[in-house]
Design a protein around this motif. Structure first.
Motif, PDB file in Angstrom:
ATOM      1  N   UNK A   1       0.838  -1.180   0.000  1.00 55.21           N
ATOM      2  CA  UNK A   1       0.000   0.000   0.000  1.00 55.21           C
ATOM      3  C   UNK A   1       0.881   1.241   0.000  1.00 55.21           C
ATOM      4  N   UNK A   2       0.351   2.322  -0.495  1.00 51.34           N
ATOM      5  CA  UNK A   2       1.089   3.577  -0.632  1.00 51.34           C
ATOM      6  C   UNK A   2       0.865   4.470   0.596  1.00 51.34           C
ATOM      7  N   UNK A   3       1.807   5.369   0.832  1.00 50.55           N
ATOM      8  CA  UNK A   3       1.705   6.310   1.950  1.00 50.55           C
ATOM      9  C   UNK A   3       0.399   7.090   1.872  1.00 50.55           C
ATOM     10  N   UNK A   4       0.017   7.508   0.677  1.00 49.22           N
ATOM     11  CA  UNK A   4      -1.207   8.307   0.540  1.00 49.22           C
ATOM     12  C   UNK A   4      -2.475   7.511   0.873  1.00 49.22           C
ATOM     13  N   UNK A   5      -2.370   6.190   1.001  1.00 52.08           N
ATOM     14  CA  UNK A   5      -3.517   5.356   1.363  1.00 52.08           C
ATOM     15  C   UNK A   5      -3.698   5.215   2.873  1.00 52.08           C
ATOM     16  N   UNK A   6      -2.748   5.743   3.660  1.00 52.69           N
ATOM     17  CA  UNK A   6      -2.883   5.670   5.119  1.00 52.69           C
ATOM     18  C   UNK A   6      -4.094   6.480   5.565  1.00 52.69           C
ATOM     19  N   UNK A   7      -4.807   5.956   6.538  1.00 56.58           N
ATOM     20  CA  UNK A   7      -5.988   6.614   7.117  1.00 56.58           C
ATOM     21  C   UNK A   7      -5.704   6.954   8.574  1.00 56.58           C
ATOM     22  N   UNK A 155       2.291  -8.618  19.931  1.00 54.11           N
ATOM     23  CA  UNK A 155       1.046  -8.981  20.622  1.00 54.11           C
ATOM     24  C   UNK A 155      -0.099  -8.078  20.159  1.00 54.11           C
ATOM     25  N   UNK A 156       0.146  -6.774  20.053  1.00 60.21           N
ATOM     26  CA  UNK A 156      -0.900  -5.863  19.589  1.00 60.21           C
ATOM     27  C   UNK A 156      -1.328  -6.219  18.171  1.00 60.21           C
ATOM     28  N   UNK A 157      -0.374  -6.539  17.307  1.00 62.92           N
ATOM     29  CA  UNK A 157      -0.689  -6.871  15.910  1.00 62.92           C
ATOM     30  C   UNK A 157      -1.564  -8.120  15.801  1.00 62.92           C
ATOM     31  N   UNK A 158      -1.503  -8.987  16.785  1.00 59.28           N
ATOM     32  CA  UNK A 158      -2.288 -10.227  16.757  1.00 59.28           C
ATOM     33  C   UNK A 158      -3.723 -10.040  17.245  1.00 59.28           C
ATOM     34  N   UNK A 159      -4.057  -8.851  17.686  1.00 61.70           N
ATOM     35  CA  UNK A 159      -5.401  -8.603  18.204  1.00 61.70           C
ATOM     36  C   UNK A 159      -6.459  -8.878  17.139  1.00 61.70           C
ATOM     37  N   UNK A 160      -7.520  -9.535  17.538  1.00 60.52           N
ATOM     38  CA  UNK A 160      -8.648  -9.790  16.644  1.00 60.52           C
ATOM     39  C   UNK A 160      -9.375  -8.502  16.270  1.00 60.52           C
ATOM     40  N   UNK A 161      -9.091  -7.416  16.993  1.00 66.43           N
ATOM     41  CA  UNK A 161      -9.742  -6.139  16.721  1.00 66.43           C
ATOM     42  C   UNK A 161      -9.052  -5.356  15.600  1.00 66.43           C
ATOM     43  N   UNK A 162      -7.916  -5.870  15.133  1.00 64.96           N
ATOM     44  CA  UNK A 162      -7.187  -5.208  14.053  1.00 64.96           C
ATOM     45  C   UNK A 162      -7.322  -5.996  12.758  1.00 64.96           C
ATOM     46  N   UNK A 163      -7.252  -5.257  11.655  1.00 64.83           N
ATOM     47  CA  UNK A 163      -7.302  -5.849  10.320  1.00 64.83           C
ATOM     48  C   UNK A 163      -6.022  -5.453   9.589  1.00 64.83           C
ATOM     49  N   UNK A 164      -5.340  -6.436   9.055  1.00 63.15           N
ATOM     50  CA  UNK A 164      -4.116  -6.186   8.297  1.00 63.15           C
ATOM     51  C   UNK A 164      -4.464  -5.542   6.963  1.00 63.15           C
ATOM     52  N   UNK A 165      -3.821  -4.399   6.663  1.00 54.18           N
ATOM     53  CA  UNK A 165      -4.073  -3.691   5.405  1.00 54.18           C
ATOM     54  C   UNK A 165      -2.985  -3.948   4.364  1.00 54.18           C
ATOM     55  N   UNK A 166      -1.776  -4.272   4.813  1.00 53.03           N
ATOM     56  CA  UNK A 166      -0.706  -4.551   3.866  1.00 53.03           C
ATOM     57  C   UNK A 166       0.622  -3.949   4.289  1.00 53.03           C
ATOM     58  N   UNK A 167       1.630  -4.231   3.487  1.00 48.77           N
ATOM     59  CA  UNK A 167       2.955  -3.661   3.688  1.00 48.77           C
ATOM     60  C   UNK A 167       2.998  -2.263   3.100  1.00 48.77           C
ATOM     61  N   UNK A 168       3.644  -1.361   3.801  1.00 50.83           N
ATOM     62  CA  UNK A 168       3.743   0.014   3.331  1.00 50.83           C
ATOM     63  C   UNK A 168       4.883   0.127   2.329  1.00 50.83           C
ATOM     64  N   UNK A 169       4.567   0.653   1.172  1.00 46.28           N
ATOM     65  CA  UNK A 169       5.548   0.925   0.127  1.00 46.28           C
ATOM     66  C   UNK A 169       6.006   2.366   0.343  1.00 46.28           C
ATOM     67  N   UNK A 170       7.270   2.547   0.651  1.00 48.92           N
ATOM     68  CA  UNK A 170       7.798   3.874   0.978  1.00 48.92           C
ATOM     69  C   UNK A 170       7.911   4.802  -0.227  1.00 48.92           C
ATOM     70  N   UNK A 171       7.732   4.316  -1.418  1.00 44.16           N
ATOM     71  CA  UNK A 171       7.907   5.177  -2.606  1.00 44.16           C
ATOM     72  C   UNK A 171       6.665   5.995  -2.915  1.00 44.16           C
TER      73      UNK A 171
END
Length: 171
Positions: A1-7, A155-171
């Motif tokens: 995902x791109x930086x501009x896609x961060x929410x 541990x925080x990343x494994x929370x069921x309350x979070x949804x993985x959006x993807x790897x951040x592409x720095x470009x």
């Protein structure tokens, strides 16, 4: 995902190559740092500067990997307000609970109170307390807070309350 896609409210989980980062990862899992994004700023607790906000460009490092997670069921304005309230507080380099200041995942858990504490781990594949942590706490003049309540980025990343959006592409 791109930086501009961060929410607003997106969490950035970091994997780094430094000695302390690798010690954290050996003891707890994939990630050694966590931060939160609001309006082009990254809010996080750093060992050198305490709780800060910095631009995304200042935050991103060439040799680090970033995974982005979202928590859809939050009041973004309230979390952002709590993030602002803790700016400039010191870093909790002892990782002890109930200490002034915050380490990175402790800060995120404070401003986004959806995470439970767990018994802290400082071991590696060979020992309950890895040599890195033995030396770290010797230099602090403190006992290792093994099994004390705490948090860590993996541990925080494994929370069921979070949804993985993807790897951040720095470009």
């Amino acid at each position: 995902m791109k930086i501009q896609d961060l929410k607003n409210g997106d969490l950035l989980f970091v994997s780094s190559p430094s000695d302390i980062a690798e010690a954290i990862q050996r003891s707890t899992g994939r990630y050694n740092h966590v931060a939160i994004f609001f309006a082009g700023w990254i809010y996080h607790a750093t060992s050198k500067r305490g709780v800060i906000k910095e631009s995304i460009d200042q935050f991103l490092q060439v040799d680090e990997c970033y995974a982005v997670y979202a928590c859809s069921d939050i009041d973004v304005k309230a979390v952002w307000k709590r993030a602002e309230q803790h700016l400039y507080k010191p870093y909790n380099n002892s990782f002890y609970p109930d200490t002034t200041g915050f380490y990175c995942s402790e800060y995120i858990a404070e401003i986004l109170p959806i995470f439970e504490t767990i018994p802290m781990q400082f071991g590696d594949e060979k020992e309950e307390i890895a040599p890195f942590w033995q030396q770290y706490y010797k230099e602090l003049g403190l006992a290792v807070p093994l099994h004390q309540p705490g948090t860590n980025p993996s541990q925080l990343a494994q929370s069921e309350k979070l949804v993985y959006k993807g790897r951040l592409d720095r470009s």
